[in-house]
Motif scaffolding. Sequence first.
Motif, mmCIF file in Angstrom:
data_model
loop_
_atom_site.group_PDB
_atom_site.id
_atom_site.type_symbol
_atom_site.label_atom_id
_atom_site.label_comp_id
_atom_site.label_asym_id
_atom_site.label_seq_id
_atom_site.Cartn_x
_atom_site.Cartn_y
_atom_site.Cartn_z
ATOM 1 N N LEU A 104 1.536 10.644 -8.579
ATOM 2 C CA LEU A 104 0.218 11.149 -8.188
ATOM 3 C C LEU A 104 -0.895 10.429 -8.951
ATOM 4 O O LEU A 104 -1.953 10.133 -8.370
ATOM 5 N N ALA A 105 -0.660 10.132 -10.226
ATOM 6 C CA ALA A 105 -1.666 9.400 -11.000
ATOM 7 C C ALA A 105 -1.875 7.999 -10.432
ATOM 8 O O ALA A 105 -3.015 7.538 -10.270
ATOM 9 N N LEU A 106 -0.771 7.328 -10.096
ATOM 10 C CA LEU A 106 -0.879 5.990 -9.509
ATOM 11 C C LEU A 106 -1.541 6.037 -8.137
ATOM 12 O O LEU A 106 -2.277 5.118 -7.766
ATOM 13 N N THR A 107 -1.292 7.103 -7.384
ATOM 14 C CA THR A 107 -1.943 7.265 -6.081
ATOM 15 C C THR A 107 -3.448 7.304 -6.242
ATOM 16 O O THR A 107 -4.194 6.653 -5.487
ATOM 17 N N ALA A 108 -3.934 8.059 -7.227
ATOM 18 C CA ALA A 108 -5.371 8.142 -7.475
ATOM 19 C C ALA A 108 -5.934 6.787 -7.905
ATOM 20 O O ALA A 108 -7.018 6.382 -7.459
ATOM 21 N N ILE A 109 -5.197 6.068 -8.745
ATOM 22 C CA ILE A 109 -5.653 4.753 -9.218
ATOM 23 C C ILE A 109 -5.757 3.765 -8.057
ATOM 24 O O ILE A 109 -6.728 3.008 -7.947
ATOM 25 N N VAL A 110 -4.765 3.775 -7.172
ATOM 26 C CA VAL A 110 -4.794 2.855 -6.020
ATOM 27 C C VAL A 110 -5.946 3.195 -5.093
ATOM 28 O O VAL A 110 -6.638 2.302 -4.586
ATOM 29 N N LEU A 111 -6.188 4.489 -4.862
ATOM 30 C CA LEU A 111 -7.309 4.878 -4.008
ATOM 31 C C LEU A 111 -8.629 4.416 -4.611
ATOM 32 O O LEU A 111 -9.513 3.910 -3.900
ATOM 33 N N LEU A 112 -8.778 4.583 -5.916
ATOM 34 C CA LEU A 112 -9.989 4.102 -6.586
ATOM 35 C C LEU A 112 -10.117 2.586 -6.429
ATOM 36 O O LEU A 112 -11.213 2.066 -6.157
ATOM 37 N N ALA A 113 -9.006 1.873 -6.570
ATOM 38 C CA ALA A 113 -9.032 0.407 -6.431
ATOM 39 C C ALA A 113 -9.456 -0.004 -5.024
ATOM 40 O O ALA A 113 -10.191 -0.981 -4.851
ATOM 41 N N VAL A 114 -9.005 0.742 -4.010
ATOM 42 C CA VAL A 114 -9.395 0.429 -2.631
ATOM 43 C C VAL A 114 -10.891 0.654 -2.430
ATOM 44 O O VAL A 114 -11.573 -0.170 -1.805
ATOM 45 N N ILE A 115 -11.406 1.756 -2.958
ATOM 46 C CA ILE A 115 -12.840 2.033 -2.821
ATOM 47 C C ILE A 115 -13.656 0.923 -3.468
ATOM 48 O O ILE A 115 -14.591 0.381 -2.866
ATOM 49 N N TRP A 153 1.414 16.576 -0.387
ATOM 50 C CA TRP A 153 2.798 16.273 -0.034
ATOM 51 C C TRP A 153 3.413 15.213 -0.946
ATOM 52 O O TRP A 153 4.631 15.025 -0.935
ATOM 53 N N GLY A 154 2.574 14.485 -1.698
ATOM 54 C CA GLY A 154 3.098 13.364 -2.496
ATOM 55 C C GLY A 154 3.454 12.188 -1.621
ATOM 56 O O GLY A 154 4.434 11.484 -1.870
ATOM 57 N N GLN A 155 2.619 11.941 -0.607
ATOM 58 C CA GLN A 155 2.913 10.930 0.389
ATOM 59 C C GLN A 155 2.659 9.509 -0.132
ATOM 60 O O GLN A 155 2.014 9.301 -1.153
ATOM 61 N N ILE A 156 3.124 8.535 0.630
ATOM 62 C CA ILE A 156 3.092 7.130 0.217
ATOM 63 C C ILE A 156 1.952 6.326 0.855
ATOM 64 O O ILE A 156 1.745 5.163 0.532
ATOM 65 N N ASN A 157 1.180 6.962 1.734
ATOM 66 C CA ASN A 157 0.257 6.204 2.578
ATOM 67 C C ASN A 157 -0.841 5.470 1.813
ATOM 68 O O ASN A 157 -1.277 4.389 2.231
ATOM 69 N N ILE A 158 -1.317 6.019 0.713
ATOM 70 C CA ILE A 158 -2.356 5.333 -0.055
ATOM 71 C C ILE A 158 -1.806 4.059 -0.684
ATOM 72 O O ILE A 158 -2.503 3.037 -0.773
ATOM 73 N N PHE A 159 -0.552 4.072 -1.102
ATOM 74 C CA PHE A 159 0.068 2.851 -1.624
ATOM 75 C C PHE A 159 0.139 1.781 -0.526
ATOM 76 O O PHE A 159 -0.095 0.596 -0.790
ATOM 77 N N LEU A 160 0.475 2.193 0.684
ATOM 78 C CA LEU A 160 0.535 1.244 1.796
ATOM 79 C C LEU A 160 -0.842 0.666 2.078
ATOM 80 O O LEU A 160 -0.990 -0.532 2.334
ATOM 81 N N MET A 161 -1.857 1.536 2.039
ATOM 82 C CA MET A 161 -3.230 1.071 2.252
ATOM 83 C C MET A 161 -3.623 0.065 1.173
ATOM 84 O O MET A 161 -4.296 -0.942 1.458
ATOM 85 N N GLY A 162 -3.200 0.322 -0.069
ATOM 86 C CA GLY A 162 -3.495 -0.616 -1.140
ATOM 87 C C GLY A 162 -2.861 -1.973 -0.901
ATOM 88 O O GLY A 162 -3.483 -3.017 -1.156
ATOM 89 N N LEU A 163 -1.619 -1.982 -0.402
ATOM 90 C CA LEU A 163 -0.958 -3.253 -0.097
ATOM 91 C C LEU A 163 -1.689 -4.003 1.010
ATOM 92 O O LEU A 163 -1.936 -5.218 0.894
#
Length: 431
Positions: A104-115, A153-163
């Motif tokens: 969850l922490a990495l999810t937040a970091i990736v979302l911030l990186a995308v923004i 849900w702890g989903q993976i979609n933000i990681f995919l968006m980051g890629l």
Amino acid sequence: MKTDTTVKKLPGVLGVFTAFALLAALAVYRLTLPEVRASWFTNLFKWPTDFKVYYNAAVALNDGQELYSQPFVRGLPFTYPPFSGAIFKILPLVSFEVAASIWLALTAIVLLAVIIGVFRERGYAWSPGLVLVSLAALVASFNLAPIFGTFFWGQINIFLMGLVGLDFLRRRTGNKGGGIFSGLAAGIKLTPVFFYLPLLLGKRWRAMVYMTITILATVGIGFLFVPDAKVFWETKIFETQRIGGKDNPGAQSLGAVLHRLGYDSTALWLLCVIAIVALYSIAVLGCYRRGNYSMIMALGGVVACIISPFSWYHHWVFLVPLFVVFLDAGFQLVQSISNKLKGALGWIVEQLLGFALVALLTVVFLPFVSNSTSRRLGFFGQGMAHDNPIFKGSFTFMGVAFIVLAAAYYTVRFFTDRRTTGTERAAADSL
């Protein structure tokens, strides 16, 4: 193709930050309300179910068990390609609670990186204001159903968006290895295969080759580490009902919405899909001409959700970069107005316009509001509006409206650009 290398200053930064901070405060307030936390579907402070599926599946794989022959949490099966299972094998290196917290922490970091990545791709310079606005936008995004749902849900979609973002938001650094990251995303979950289309329309042949090679590599890795990988590619890949049912109001793709409205026709769905892809293609060509790679990525993610045979509401995470792209478009108007004013008055007007811009976009994005922020306006409420088909499908219909708007805009710009001189075109905005 137009390449804009101008470094821009974020206009109205105090007003924009204030607006996002208020939205962030609203998200925190709502998420911590006892009545919100009392409902399982709106309580963010629980261990994420889908991540538990990933974790238990990894445990089973490490024990030599099959991946697709059993459920892992309350009847929930593993639905992703074998490559994702191979990656998840590292999860049991720590306890579930530790793994989920890191996830969850990495999810937040990736979302911030995308923004931040969208702001940077749009030409804005690094500054404390940009970072603060991005942080406030990150927290504010929990008001959106896709972001709340991803963390819930702890989903993976933000990681995919980051890629995918690594293939579309790095053009100012040469975009070396373009296509590899979208290929990895497609290997983990099939939906990002859609990004072949914008690569094709942009004639990014090398990136397409890299993406193809990467996908093939992920398939091979899946066969090496998942004992029943063949089962997925032969049968499970076609069983969309394993993901969910169209009657569920959380199912937000065009096919699911048409089903719930009583228009469950394959021919109608296919016709709509063709039209949507055509409109997106028009927008992509316009984006390439004007150098707007962020729009290509963000709108592409929305289109993929709409035309997919099945999409959950939490798949729509690309709405966040799309919000930032629209914000950038509004900034150009804010800047043009404030530039005509001098001194303190110009600064005050700029901040007020920045605040108003975020407020306006918030209203536009209301159909995507989280059920924890507003159960009446969220997809639960939309699904209960049986007497109003437009409102009942407003989550997906608003996504379609964005595509229509983008195609119309770039069509108009195509004809207006043809009537401008080279100097005028070089001075024009890059939207």
